[in-house]
Design a protein around this motif. Structure first.
Motif, PDB file in Angstrom:
ATOM      1  N   ALA A 265     -11.806  -3.570   4.834  1.00 18.82           N
ATOM      2  CA  ALA A 265     -11.357  -4.597   4.544  1.00 18.82           C
ATOM      3  C   ALA A 265     -11.995  -5.786   3.749  1.00 18.82           C
ATOM      4  O   ALA A 265     -11.477  -6.431   2.871  1.00 18.82           O
ATOM      5  CB  ALA A 265     -11.096  -5.535   5.979  1.00 18.82           C
ATOM      6  N   GLY A 266     -13.339  -5.632   3.746  1.00 17.07           N
ATOM      7  CA  GLY A 266     -14.413  -6.559   3.087  1.00 17.07           C
ATOM      8  C   GLY A 266     -14.372  -6.101   1.536  1.00 17.07           C
ATOM      9  O   GLY A 266     -14.189  -6.892   0.500  1.00 17.07           O
ATOM     10  N   GLN A 267     -14.247  -4.606   1.228  1.00 17.77           N
ATOM     11  CA  GLN A 267     -14.048  -4.428  -0.069  1.00 17.77           C
ATOM     12  C   GLN A 267     -12.702  -4.731  -0.620  1.00 17.77           C
ATOM     13  O   GLN A 267     -12.776  -5.049  -1.797  1.00 17.77           O
ATOM     14  CB  GLN A 267     -14.190  -2.707  -0.187  1.00 17.77           C
ATOM     15  CG  GLN A 267     -15.867  -2.367   0.431  1.00 17.77           C
ATOM     16  CD  GLN A 267     -15.553  -0.871   0.540  1.00 17.77           C
ATOM     17  OE1 GLN A 267     -14.555  -0.110   0.560  1.00 17.77           O
ATOM     18  NE2 GLN A 267     -16.744  -0.081   0.573  1.00 17.77           N
ATOM     19  N   VAL A 268     -11.627  -4.544   0.143  1.00 15.04           N
ATOM     20  CA  VAL A 268     -10.027  -4.982  -0.418  1.00 15.04           C
ATOM     21  C   VAL A 268     -10.088  -6.456  -0.899  1.00 15.04           C
ATOM     22  O   VAL A 268      -9.707  -6.960  -1.943  1.00 15.04           O
ATOM     23  CB  VAL A 268      -9.110  -4.800   0.719  1.00 15.04           C
ATOM     24  CG1 VAL A 268      -7.728  -5.316   0.173  1.00 15.04           C
ATOM     25  CG2 VAL A 268      -9.008  -3.057   0.734  1.00 15.04           C
ATOM     26  N   LEU A 269     -10.788  -7.416   0.047  1.00 18.20           N
ATOM     27  CA  LEU A 269     -10.678  -8.812  -0.057  1.00 18.20           C
ATOM     28  C   LEU A 269     -11.695  -9.153  -1.268  1.00 18.20           C
ATOM     29  O   LEU A 269     -11.189  -9.936  -2.089  1.00 18.20           O
ATOM     30  CB  LEU A 269     -11.395  -9.701   0.998  1.00 18.20           C
ATOM     31  CG  LEU A 269     -11.269 -10.992   1.050  1.00 18.20           C
ATOM     32  CD1 LEU A 269      -9.947 -11.448   0.801  1.00 18.20           C
ATOM     33  CD2 LEU A 269     -12.092 -11.683   2.336  1.00 18.20           C
ATOM     34  N   ALA A 270     -12.861  -8.459  -1.606  1.00 19.45           N
ATOM     35  CA  ALA A 270     -13.772  -8.681  -2.830  1.00 19.45           C
ATOM     36  C   ALA A 270     -12.924  -8.335  -3.878  1.00 19.45           C
ATOM     37  O   ALA A 270     -12.793  -9.007  -4.828  1.00 19.45           O
ATOM     38  CB  ALA A 270     -14.914  -7.956  -2.555  1.00 19.45           C
ATOM     39  N   ILE A 271     -12.180  -7.169  -3.907  1.00 15.90           N
ATOM     40  CA  ILE A 271     -11.338  -6.538  -4.956  1.00 15.90           C
ATOM     41  C   ILE A 271     -10.485  -7.610  -5.633  1.00 15.90           C
ATOM     42  O   ILE A 271     -10.151  -8.121  -6.587  1.00 15.90           O
ATOM     43  CB  ILE A 271     -10.874  -5.164  -4.899  1.00 15.90           C
ATOM     44  CG1 ILE A 271     -12.227  -4.361  -5.047  1.00 15.90           C
ATOM     45  CG2 ILE A 271     -10.020  -4.964  -5.999  1.00 15.90           C
ATOM     46  CD1 ILE A 271     -11.694  -2.897  -4.501  1.00 15.90           C
ATOM     47  N   VAL A 272      -9.498  -7.899  -4.525  1.00 12.95           N
ATOM     48  CA  VAL A 272      -8.394  -8.949  -4.761  1.00 12.95           C
ATOM     49  C   VAL A 272      -8.885 -10.366  -5.108  1.00 12.95           C
ATOM     50  O   VAL A 272      -8.140 -10.950  -6.099  1.00 12.95           O
ATOM     51  CB  VAL A 272      -7.833  -9.218  -3.190  1.00 12.95           C
ATOM     52  CG1 VAL A 272      -6.546 -10.368  -3.718  1.00 12.95           C
ATOM     53  CG2 VAL A 272      -7.072  -7.719  -2.992  1.00 12.95           C
TER      54      VAL A 272
END
Length: 335
Positions: free
Chosen positions: A10-17
């Motif tokens: 979830a942290g990786q997705v939020l950072a990418i977005v």
């Protein structure tokens, strides 16, 4: 799948977005196409409130800079949250291990702002999380500085054109006053130059403001009624030369100026998704238009049709009025 793994993903997705939103807003021409659209959501949320509080005073000079700063603060906050989630998911990879989520956010947040304060050492995969937070923070701050330079350059070009127009057309600018002024100083031949410069100005503003929509909301001190009124005055000038004046040497410049200005108005109205706005009155400022032009020394075309002129003006006036109403600014008038 464990909760730690879900938190890490979830942290990786939020950072990418978040990074995608920063990149699309600041770097890619055309504004943010990503999911978050932080800058546009800030405008949509705060603009009605701002206009309500200021009533008819319009958008102040502080609104757009506030939105710009708020957008970068939100982006940095989201990145702190994203990398904090990743660090917390890898809390056992720190020595000593992270005790809480707030400690994880503090650790990566210090990396984001390139301070690098840390109460614990990162080991294994956690090193890449800390390193990634520092790299992303540096990248966002670098883009912020670069974007400010783009904003200043674009606003300088836009506002220079407005100030030059105000010298002859008044404030708010009026095409009729501009024509009377040029006639009074015996510079009627300069109308063609005004139309050519206006066409260049429209193309420049359209390109910069469509590429970076936040520029639309910047209002500089000393520019009077603002850029929608300047656009309306230039379009009025082009239509007067085309439809009413016996001024063949400027007619081609007027046609090109009208097309460029209409394209600018249409593209920005479409970009902002604004409904067309009805001008105050179709005949406002039209009464006595021919007589004032003749009194200034201009020759009127034998086939001049005031009704055709007003119909043509109505086409662009609904767009210019929509832009002016959206920004809380006055539109151009014929008087």
């Amino acid at each position: 799948m464990s909760l730690r793994t879900i938190e890490l993903l979830a942290g990786q997705v939020l950072a990418i977005v978040t990074l995608r939103d920063v990149f699309d807003t600041v770097v890619v021409p055309g504004g943010s196409k990503a999911t978050l659209r932080v800058a546009r959501r800030c405008v949509a949320l705060l603009l009605p409130l701002w206009k309500h509080l200021r009533h008819r005073a319009g958008i102040s000079t502080t609104f757009a800079p506030m939105i710009l700063v708020l957008s970068f603060v939100i982006w940095m906050g989201l990145l702190s949250l994203a990398f904090g989630m990743m660090a917390h998911a890898l809390s056992t990879s720190f020595d000593p291990p992270l005790r809480s989520f707030s400690q994880a956010v503090y650790l990566v947040g210090s990396g984001l702002v390139t301070v690098g304060l840390s109460e614990t050492d990162a080991l294994g995969g956690a090193r890449w999380v800390v390193l990634g937070s520092g790299f992303c923070g540096l990248a966002v701050m670098t883009m912020a500085v670069t974007y400010l330079l783009v904003v200043q350059s674009s606003l300088a070009g836009r506002d220079t054109g407005i100030l030059k127009l105000m010298t002859a057309a008044g404030n708010p600018p009026s095409a009729l006053r501009l024509l009377e002024r040029h006639a009074a100083i015996e510079n009627v031949s300069g109308i063609s130059r005004v139309l050519d410069d206006g066409r260049d100005w429209c193309a420049s503003v359209q390109q910069s403001h469509a590429a970076h929509p936040s520029l639309i909301y910047f209002r500089s001190v000393g520019t009077g009624a603002g850029w929608p009124a300047a656009l309306g005055a230039l379009l009025d000038l082009a239509l007067i030369v085309e439809h009413l004046l016996d001024f063949r040497e400027a007619r081609g410049c007027a046609a090109l100026m009208r097309e460029e200005g209409a394209r600018m108005a249409s593209e920005l109205v479409t970009l902002l998704k604004l409904p067309p706005a009805a001008p105050a009155k179709a005949l406002e400022g039209a009464n006595g238009l021919k007589s004032r032009l003749m009194a200034a020394g201009y020759a009127i075309r034998q086939d001049a049709d005031l009704e055709a002129f007003l119909r043509a003006r109505q086409e662009h006036a609904v767009l210019v009025s929509a832009l002016a109403d959206h920004l809380g600014l006055p539109a151009a008038s014929l008087d």
